[in-house]
Design a protein around this motif. Sequence first.
Motif, PDB file in Angstrom:
ATOM      1  N   HIS A   1      40.593  26.023  10.789  1.00  0.00           N
ATOM      2  CA  HIS A   1      39.602  25.740   9.736  1.00  0.00           C
ATOM      3  C   HIS A   1      40.147  26.113   8.360  1.00  0.00           C
ATOM      4  O   HIS A   1      39.800  25.496   7.356  1.00  0.00           O
TER       5      HIS A   1
ATOM      6  N   HIS B   1      36.982  20.325  13.578  1.00  0.00           N
ATOM      7  CA  HIS B   1      37.214  19.936  14.968  1.00  0.00           C
ATOM      8  C   HIS B   1      37.468  18.431  15.036  1.00  0.00           C
ATOM      9  O   HIS B   1      36.840  17.662  14.317  1.00  0.00           O
TER      10      HIS B   1
ATOM     11  N   THR C   1      31.997  24.522  19.210  1.00  0.00           N
ATOM     12  CA  THR C   1      32.327  25.629  20.106  1.00  0.00           C
ATOM     13  C   THR C   1      31.228  25.825  21.156  1.00  0.00           C
ATOM     14  O   THR C   1      31.511  26.123  22.316  1.00  0.00           O
TER      15      THR C   1
ATOM     16  N   ASP D   1      41.074  28.911  16.174  1.00  0.00           N
ATOM     17  CA  ASP D   1      40.101  28.020  15.520  1.00  0.00           C
ATOM     18  C   ASP D   1      39.911  28.396  14.054  1.00  0.00           C
ATOM     19  O   ASP D   1      39.883  27.537  13.166  1.00  0.00           O
TER      20      ASP D   1
ATOM     21  N   LYS E   1      39.069  33.763  19.500  1.00  0.00           N
ATOM     22  CA  LYS E   1      38.569  32.880  18.451  1.00  0.00           C
ATOM     23  C   LYS E   1      39.611  32.487  17.409  1.00  0.00           C
ATOM     24  O   LYS E   1      39.513  31.437  16.765  1.00  0.00           O
TER      25      LYS E   1
ATOM     26  N   HIS F   1      38.334  22.752  22.111  1.00  0.00           N
ATOM     27  CA  HIS F   1      38.490  21.562  21.270  1.00  0.00           C
ATOM     28  C   HIS F   1      39.754  21.731  20.432  1.00  0.00           C
ATOM     29  O   HIS F   1      40.338  22.814  20.418  1.00  0.00           O
TER      30      HIS F   1
ATOM     31  N   THR G   1      41.363  21.922  16.627  1.00  0.00           N
ATOM     32  CA  THR G   1      41.042  22.161  15.206  1.00  0.00           C
ATOM     33  C   THR G   1      42.338  22.017  14.418  1.00  0.00           C
ATOM     34  O   THR G   1      42.975  23.011  14.048  1.00  0.00           O
TER      35      THR G   1
END
Length: 413
Positions: free
Chosen positions: A311, A357, A59, A307, A304, A348, A350
Motif C-alpha cells: 500500500h 489490492h 483482507t 500488505d 500483515k 490477495h 498488493t
Amino acid sequence: MINRKVIMAIADGLGDRPHTMLGNKTPLEYARTPNLDDLASEGITGMMDLIAPGIPVGTDMGHLILFGYEPQHYPGRGPIEALGIGMEVKPGDIVLRCNFATVDEAGIVVDRRAGRIREKTNEIAKSINGMELEDGVVAYLEPATEHRAVLILRGDGLSDQVSDSDPKAPNDGKPYHHIEPKDASKEAQKTAYLLNVFLKKAHEILSSHPVNVERITAGKLPANFILTRGAGRMVDIEPIAEKLNINVSCIAGESTVLGVAKLAGYKTFTDSSMTGNIDTNIELKAKLAIEEIANNDIVYVHMKAPDVKGHDNKPLEKTKSIELFDQMVGMIREKLPDNVYLALAADHSTPCEVGEHTGEPVPVLIAGPSIRKDRVSQYNEMDCAYGGMGRLTGSDFVRTLHDLLGFVKKQGN
Ligand SMILES: [Zn+2]
C-alpha cells in the motif's frame, strides 16, 4: 485414520508485479527466502485466485475464504470489525462502523476524528453503551483503535438499509447527515428513526461528559458525536469449526483477521507485540504456532507487513517484510512435528506499483508428509505457475488441505 494436521502461514498482500527498483523482479522473487524455497523444493505449489481470476478481494473476504467459507457467506465489514474487537454479535444485529467526532452547535462536523482521539474512548463509550431506545431496541457502543468505534443495534424489526451520518473525508466543515432509510420497508424506516434518536441522545450525553470537559480545558477537540457508516446485518452463519467438528487456532495482530477467525469459531491469539508491521514479534508467532498445533487440527499464523508495504509503494521494504516472513516460517519449520503439513498462502496481491489490492493470483504451497511434490524449487509468482496444484480458487486450496486431513466427504458410493 492417519492423524495429520496443518499450519498455514499467511503473508497478507504478498502477491506483486515485477518492479524496476528490483531489477524487474517481484519482491518475493527478489527477497532472500531460503526457507520458503526449501519448502517449494519439498512440496507442491500452485497459483490461487481467491474468488476468480481478476477479482480483487479485501483482507476480510480473503481470510473468510482461507478460513473455509464461500464468498457468498460474507457478513459485511461491520460484523467482522465488531468480532475483531471482542464484541458479541448475534444474528439479526445491525452493526455500524463509527468515528468519535467533533460537531459544533449547528451540527457542522468540525473534525471527523475528534482530534484523532486515542485516550479514554473507553470511558466515553461506556456512558452510552447499553442505551435503551424505543420498542425494546438497545444500542451497544464499544471503542476500537484510536478514534474508531463499533455500534450495534439489537432488537426486533431492524434493517441495514439505512444511510450514513458520516459525511466522509474530506468533508470536515460540512454538516453531518441525517440518517435516511434506503428502501420503503417499515424496518428501514424504524432503524433510521432509532439511529437518529441515538445520535441526538449520544450528543447530549457526550457534550457534558467529564472526559470532554477535560479535553476542552486542555485545548483539545471534544469527542461529542458518533458518526456512523456502513450498516450491515449480522447473518446467521455456522462456524466452520462446528460444521467440521475441528479445533482451529489463529495467531494474528490485525483485528480484521481476528474478527473473521472468531466468526469461524476459531480460537484467537494476539499480543501487543504483534504490530501488523515490520517490527512484529515473529518469535512469539512461531512459538505459539508450534504450541497450538499440539492440541488443534489447523493453526493459522498471519503476517500483515507485506500488505502494508505494498500500500505504501515501497518495494524494498516489502522485500524486507517477506524476508521476515521467511524467518518466521523457518522457525516453525525447525520444530514442525512429522505429521504436520506446512502450507503457505496469501489473501490477495498488493502490487507496490499500484498501492492497492489487485485480482492477480498468489503463489501457494503445501509441504509435509507423503505430499506429491512437483518440480518447482522457488516460492514466487513466476515459478509456482508451473506447480502441481496448477491454478485453483481459494476454496479449492482450502478443500485440498481439508482432504489431506480427511475432512472431506466422499461423493457417490
Ligand atoms: Zn491491504
